[in-house]
Design a protein around this motif. Structure first.
Motif, PDB file in Angstrom:
ATOM      1  N   SER A  93      -5.952  -1.979  -4.254  1.00  0.00           N
ATOM      2  CA  SER A  93      -7.225  -1.763  -3.291  1.00  0.00           C
ATOM      3  C   SER A  93      -7.883  -3.136  -3.167  1.00  0.00           C
ATOM      4  O   SER A  93      -9.599  -2.923  -1.979  1.00  0.00           O
ATOM      5  N   ASN A 116      -3.690   1.010  -8.595  1.00  0.00           N
ATOM      6  CA  ASN A 116      -4.800   1.804  -7.564  1.00  0.00           C
ATOM      7  C   ASN A 116      -5.765   0.604  -7.077  1.00  0.00           C
ATOM      8  O   ASN A 116      -5.710  -0.031  -6.158  1.00  0.00           O
ATOM      9  N   ASN A 144     -12.248  -1.350   3.655  1.00  0.00           N
ATOM     10  CA  ASN A 144     -12.141  -2.455   3.644  1.00  0.00           C
ATOM     11  C   ASN A 144     -11.666  -3.851   5.094  1.00  0.00           C
ATOM     12  O   ASN A 144     -11.868  -4.488   4.958  1.00  0.00           O
ATOM     13  N   MET A 182       0.187   2.219  -3.814  1.00  0.00           N
ATOM     14  CA  MET A 182      -1.091   3.428  -3.366  1.00  0.00           C
ATOM     15  C   MET A 182      -0.722   4.838  -4.360  1.00  0.00           C
ATOM     16  O   MET A 182       0.824   5.339  -3.588  1.00  0.00           O
ATOM     17  N   LYS A 238      -8.968   6.041   2.396  1.00  0.00           N
ATOM     18  CA  LYS A 238      -9.784   5.524   1.115  1.00  0.00           C
ATOM     19  C   LYS A 238      -9.875   4.169   0.905  1.00  0.00           C
ATOM     20  O   LYS A 238     -10.883   3.285   0.774  1.00  0.00           O
ATOM     21  N   ILE A 239      -9.123   3.053   2.397  1.00  0.00           N
ATOM     22  CA  ILE A 239      -9.028   2.033   2.098  1.00  0.00           C
ATOM     23  C   ILE A 239     -10.362   1.494   3.604  1.00  0.00           C
ATOM     24  O   ILE A 239     -10.832  -0.093   3.725  1.00  0.00           O
ATOM     25  N   LEU A 287       0.853  -1.447   0.074  1.00  0.00           N
ATOM     26  CA  LEU A 287       0.431  -0.241   0.406  1.00  0.00           C
ATOM     27  C   LEU A 287       0.853   1.679   0.121  1.00  0.00           C
ATOM     28  O   LEU A 287       0.682   2.254  -0.571  1.00  0.00           O
ATOM     29  N   THR A 321      -6.106  -5.043   1.956  1.00  0.00           N
ATOM     30  CA  THR A 321      -6.910  -4.238   2.903  1.00  0.00           C
ATOM     31  C   THR A 321      -7.390  -4.552   3.716  1.00  0.00           C
ATOM     32  O   THR A 321      -8.138  -3.651   4.699  1.00  0.00           O
TER      33      THR A 321
END
Length: 146
Positions: free
Chosen positions: A44, A40, A86, A33, A82-83, A29, A49
């Motif tokens: 992702s 990405n 998850n 990333m 962003k993650i 990551l 994640t």
């Protein structure tokens, strides 16, 4: 004889996945990333994640330390927001715990939080107060003292 030129990005996603699975999720990551849209999408994926360890651990699991600030900055400002949906299992240490937990609005799918106490005398105050009010849905909360 004709020279054939193959570049890194010519490789299929399946080859990248095979390579990336050999590395730590945090390394993947942090390093990949926001390189490009293709990476990405690959990094992702829930493979990378779902379980995140945001601390350094020795192989014997007896020594734990914080990640460097530059790494934490990148995770807290760019990657975790962003993650966060998850993440199901998060491992961290008390020195950067508050910063990491507040980096995303909500870790809605977080089921297990492993916290490694860095200093028993000074860190126990972290477990009282508002920081954990929004995380009352844990299936597992593991607190380990080293």
């Amino acid at each position: 004889m004709e020279c054939l030129r193959v570049e890194l990005f010519d490789l299929p996603d399946e080859i990248f996945l095979m390579i990336f699975k050999k590395l730590e999720n945090v390394e993947i990551l942090y390093s990949l990333m926001d390189i490009n849209m293709r990476f990405n999408q690959i990094v992702s994926d829930s493979i990378f994640t779902t379980q995140i360890t945001l601390m350094k651990q020795s192989s014997s699991m007896e020594l734990t330390s914080s990640l460097p600030n530059i790494v934490l900055d990148r995770f807290c400002l760019g990657i975790l927001p962003k993650i966060h949906d998850n993440i199901k299992w998060l491992k961290l240490e008390t020195l950067s715990m508050e910063r990491i937990l507040l980096a995303a609005n909500n870790y809605s799918n977080l089921c297990q939080l492993d916290i490694f106490i860095m200093n028993k005398e000074t860190d126990m105050h972290l477990f009282t107060g508002k920081l954990f009010d929004c995380y009352n849905h844990f299936n597992y909360l593991v607190v380990d003292r080293h």
